[in-house]
Design an enzyme around this catalytic site. Structure first.
Site, PDB file in Angstrom:
ATOM      1  N   ASP A  19     -31.506  25.283  -8.466  1.00 40.20           N
ATOM      2  CA  ASP A  19     -32.399  25.260  -9.624  1.00 40.20           C
ATOM      3  C   ASP A  19     -32.903  26.662  -9.975  1.00 40.20           C
ATOM      4  O   ASP A  19     -32.952  27.549  -9.119  1.00 40.20           O
ATOM      5  CB  ASP A  19     -33.594  24.330  -9.311  1.00 40.20           C
ATOM      6  CG  ASP A  19     -34.305  23.886 -10.577  1.00 40.20           C
ATOM      7  OD1 ASP A  19     -33.714  23.976 -11.669  1.00 40.20           O
ATOM      8  OD2 ASP A  19     -35.470  23.454 -10.469  1.00 40.20           O
ATOM      9  N   ASN A  67     -29.001  15.844 -17.131  1.00 31.67           N
ATOM     10  CA  ASN A  67     -28.816  17.143 -17.792  1.00 31.67           C
ATOM     11  C   ASN A  67     -28.144  17.031 -19.177  1.00 31.67           C
ATOM     12  O   ASN A  67     -28.165  17.986 -19.957  1.00 31.67           O
ATOM     13  CB  ASN A  67     -28.041  18.126 -16.908  1.00 31.67           C
ATOM     14  CG  ASN A  67     -28.852  18.663 -15.733  1.00 31.67           C
ATOM     15  OD1 ASN A  67     -28.308  18.943 -14.671  1.00 31.67           O
ATOM     16  ND2 ASN A  67     -30.155  18.827 -15.901  1.00 31.67           N
TER      17      ASN A  67
HETATM   18  C1  IPE Z   1     -31.788  19.383 -10.937  1.00 37.75           C
HETATM   19  O1  IPE Z   1     -32.389  20.390 -11.665  1.00 37.75           O
HETATM   20  C2  IPE Z   1     -30.346  19.255 -11.321  1.00 37.75           C
HETATM   21  C3  IPE Z   1     -29.473  20.363 -10.926  1.00 37.75           C
HETATM   22  C4  IPE Z   1     -29.807  21.401 -10.203  1.00 37.75           C
HETATM   23  C5  IPE Z   1     -28.111  20.262 -11.367  1.00 37.75           C
HETATM   24  P1  IPE Z   1     -33.169  20.091 -13.027  1.00 37.75           P
HETATM   25  O2  IPE Z   1     -33.645  21.396 -13.521  1.00 37.75           O
HETATM   26  O3  IPE Z   1     -32.312  19.297 -13.937  1.00 37.75           O
HETATM   27  O4  IPE Z   1     -34.365  19.171 -12.527  1.00 37.75           O
HETATM   28  P2  IPE Z   1     -35.818  18.922 -13.150  1.00 37.75           P
HETATM   29  O5  IPE Z   1     -35.600  18.515 -14.587  1.00 37.75           O
HETATM   30  O6  IPE Z   1     -36.568  20.199 -13.042  1.00 37.75           O
HETATM   31  O7  IPE Z   1     -36.413  17.849 -12.296  1.00 37.75           O
HETATM   32  C1  IPE Z   2     -30.174  24.760 -12.600  1.00 36.02           C
HETATM   33  O1  IPE Z   2     -30.940  25.648 -13.313  1.00 36.02           O
HETATM   34  C2  IPE Z   2     -28.843  24.470 -13.233  1.00 36.02           C
HETATM   35  C3  IPE Z   2     -28.750  23.139 -13.853  1.00 36.02           C
HETATM   36  C4  IPE Z   2     -29.663  22.213 -13.814  1.00 36.02           C
HETATM   37  C5  IPE Z   2     -27.535  22.828 -14.570  1.00 36.02           C
HETATM   38  P1  IPE Z   2     -31.773  25.185 -14.583  1.00 36.02           P
HETATM   39  O2  IPE Z   2     -30.883  25.241 -15.770  1.00 36.02           O
HETATM   40  O3  IPE Z   2     -32.431  23.877 -14.344  1.00 36.02           O
HETATM   41  O4  IPE Z   2     -32.847  26.341 -14.688  1.00 36.02           O
HETATM   42  P2  IPE Z   2     -34.412  26.163 -14.887  1.00 36.02           P
HETATM   43  O5  IPE Z   2     -34.888  25.208 -13.858  1.00 36.02           O
HETATM   44  O6  IPE Z   2     -34.594  25.641 -16.291  1.00 36.02           O
HETATM   45  O7  IPE Z   2     -34.961  27.526 -14.700  1.00 36.02           O
HETATM   46 MG    MG Z   3     -34.188  23.289 -13.539  1.00 37.95          MG
END
Ligand code: IPE
Ligand code: IPE
Ligand code: MG
Length: 240
Positions: A19, A67
């Site tokens: 994340d 996502n």
């Molecule tokens: C979890 O991260 C999913 C992945 C790392 C692929 P998200 O960024 O989607 O999760 P939330 O929305 O902060 O819970």
């Molecule tokens: C994790 O990073 C990757 C995916 C969930 C695909 P994020 O895209 O969630 O990045 P933040 O959490 O918004 O910084």
């Molecule tokens: Mg995230």
């Protein structure tokens, strides 16, 4: 010290919620996609280190069933990432005997995305080193639901009795293994629909470090911390 960590203190299965790509990029004045691009390079570094350290299976949360809610241009970039990743690194994965698998439903992706993932799985299928499992269009609730639909069909058709054990339940999931160590980067302290059944007794590490800055050393630090944890699984350990 690194070399002194006993094998029994090395987790067999490690799962990572990668994340913080977007926030990392934003803090640098870059588009969110730049964070995803850097994040893919980290996957290479962390996978090679995990393999060196004797981890048997590394499961990386790359794209969740939730996502899809993101803006179309970000989703479309994320769909292109597996292709970019494997173009760049498949040879290194082969050289290091790493076997690629995936957890999730590929059908919802564009055919080109599904194809590069299947090709990487096929190409590495005879490798005998670490299993690198990409959780992609993965959601734990969906995983459990699909497994239970399959089970219900088998019972209804008379193919099996309604006598499911915990071990057998696991075999209806994309990821049948118990997770030893779960890591989440970038400061959030939640599970976000990842491996709900499999983390029942996992050790958890939540680090502030964003995924694009999570490197070999960061993994080593997590493994070091894991090696000092006392897992009791509801029982008592030797010291008690
Ligand atoms: C979890 O991260 C999913 C992945 C790392 C692929 P998200 O960024 O989607 O999760 P939330 O929305 O902060 O819970
Ligand atoms: C994790 O990073 C990757 C995916 C969930 C695909 P994020 O895209 O969630 O990045 P933040 O959490 O918004 O910084
Ligand atoms: Mg995230």
């Amino acid at each position: 010290m690194k070399g002194e960590i006993l094998m029994e203190h090395t987790p067999k299965t490690v799962a990572i919620i990668m994340d913080g790509n977007g926030r990392w990029a934003k803090a640098k004045g870059l588009p969110r996609t730049a964070g995803h691009k850097k994040g893919a390079d980290q996957v290479r570094d962390v996978a090679l280190e995990a393999n060196r350290r004797g981890i048997q299976k590394l499961i990386l949360y790359a794209f969740s069933t939730e996502n899809w809610k993101r803006p179309e241009d970000e989703v479309s970039y994320l769909c292109k990432l597996p292709g970019m990743f494997f173009n760049k690194f498949i040879q290194e994965l082969m050289d290091n005997n790493i076997r690629v698998t995936f957890a999730g439903e590929l059908e919802r992706f564009p055919e080109s995305t599904a194809k590069v993932i299947r090709r990487a799985v096929d190409q590495t299928s005879h490798n005998t080193g670490m299993e690198l499992c990409l959780a992609i269009n993965y959601g734990s609730r969906r995983e459990i639901l699909l497994g239970m639909q399959k089970y219900a069909d088998e019972v209804a058709s008379g193919a099996r009795k309604n006598d499911l054990s915990e071990e057998e339940f696991s075999n209806y999931l994309f990821v049948p293994e118990e997770i030893d160590l779960l890591i989440r980067t970038s400061g959030e302290v939640r599970i976000s629909n990842f491996l709900l059944w499999q983390i029942a007794y996992a050790e958890m590490i939540f680090t502030e470090r964003p995924w694009p800055e999570f490197d070999e050393q960061a993994l080593d630090e997590c493994l070091e911390e894991y090696s000092h944890r006392h897992r009791r699984f509801g029982g008592l350990d030797d010291e008690n």
